[in-house]
Design an enzyme around this catalytic site. Structure first.
Site, mmCIF file in Angstrom:
data_model
loop_
_atom_site.group_PDB
_atom_site.id
_atom_site.type_symbol
_atom_site.label_atom_id
_atom_site.label_comp_id
_atom_site.label_asym_id
_atom_site.label_seq_id
_atom_site.Cartn_x
_atom_site.Cartn_y
_atom_site.Cartn_z
ATOM 1 C CG HIS A 83 8.557 -13.638 8.561
ATOM 2 N ND1 HIS A 83 8.928 -12.369 8.957
ATOM 3 C CD2 HIS A 83 8.357 -13.563 7.225
ATOM 4 C CE1 HIS A 83 8.957 -11.563 7.919
ATOM 5 N NE2 HIS A 83 8.609 -12.250 6.853
ATOM 6 C CD GLU A 157 6.476 -12.373 0.354
ATOM 7 O OE1 GLU A 157 5.695 -13.061 -0.336
ATOM 8 O OE2 GLU A 157 6.101 -11.710 1.331
#
Length: 288
Positions: A83, A157
């Site tokens: 990202h 994550e």
């Protein structure tokens, strides 16, 4: 300012890509696929001078273990993107699995440039982490495509417990031993008997299996740096101790090729779509 695509760090293929300055630079950023190269495709068994090749990048069967653990219907190309710049990236905070860090304007711009770079490429599916900063990036990147985005928890994550949300400088002062372990020996960083990076290795294997067993030949993935590192390492057979052996920038693209056995070849790592006056020509064998 012109637009183009340039690599960051390095790419794992040979011969090196040719760089060409375009005047004027087109208004749309693209990854261009060259079909006019004189070199043979990677699946050839001889070079132009009729000298047999010795394997390596030209034949990766058996180079790694199967991530799918079963025969795939067809070979696959998987492009994974980290990202763009987030608010906590900008503030130098530990992010982990927190959903409070959001995509910044810079991060949105990175997503838009990346979207234009991949505009002429067909993807069967796009998988994304459901965490806000990755989700927002994926929504921009996938804009205009017919297939719906698919969100996978296995692309989230690593969970870093009490470190999440802390500025790095504060975490170092408040938890010097734990923070040092996280930075210098991450595979041995633990909280109450939980080892986040070791656990991430299992999560990465789960993500790979979900992605590779998906019908289709071209898959796009949006995720975060730590899980992306784990996905690269598990694909190449590296253990958690090698977690910091590579780095991926915000908006960096990694390209994997998989044979029908589910074995991986890392063809390119940390390519960046940027606004420059140079167009990065990616070989036909890399992205098609």
């Amino acid at each position: 300012m012109g637009c183009g695509v340039s690599p960051a760090n390095f790419t794992l293929f040979w011969p090196p890509p040719k760089f060409q300055t375009i005047h004027p630079c087109p208004s749309i950023v693209r990854i261009q696929c060259s079909s006019s190269r004189s070199e043979p495709p990677l699946t050839s068994d001889k070079l132009d001078n009729n000298v047999p090749m010795t394997g390596g990048a030209y034949d990766f069967h058996g180079a790694t273990i199967s991530l799918a653990q079963k025969l795939l219907p067809s070979p696959k190309k998987v492009i994974i993107v980290r990202h763009g710049l987030s608010s906590w990236n900008q503030e130098s905070r530990v992010q982990g699995s927190s959903d409070l860090s959001i995509l910044t304007e810079t991060g949105k711009h990175q997503a838009e440039v990346c979207r234009k770079a991949l505009a002429n490429m067909y993807f069967d599916k796009c998988y994304s982490s459901p965490i806000s900063r990755a989700k927002s990036f994926a929504e921009i990147l996938w804009q205009g495509r017919e297939e719906p985005l698919i969100f996978l928890d296995s692309l989230k994550e690593a969970h870093l417990f009490y470190l999440e949300g802390m500025k790095n400088v504060d975490a170092r002062q408040k938890y010097p031993k734990e923070f040092t372990t996280w930075r210098e020996d991450p595979s041995n960083f633990s909280v109450n008997g939980v080892y986040p990076i070791r656990k991430l290795w299992e999560t990465a294997k789960e993500a790979w299996k979900e992605i590779l067993l998906t019908p289709g030949k071209n898959i796009l993935v949006v995720t975060h740096k730590s899980i992306l590192r784990a996905m690269i390492c598990t694909a190449l057979g590296l253990e958690p101790e090698r977690f910091r052996a590579m780095d991926i920038n915000n908006g960096g693209l990694c390209v994997f090729k998989f044979n029908k056995q589910g074995e991986a070849m890392l063809q390119s790592m940390n390519m960046m779509a940027t606004c420059t006056a140079i167009t990065f020509t990616v070989t036909k064998t890399l992205l098609i």
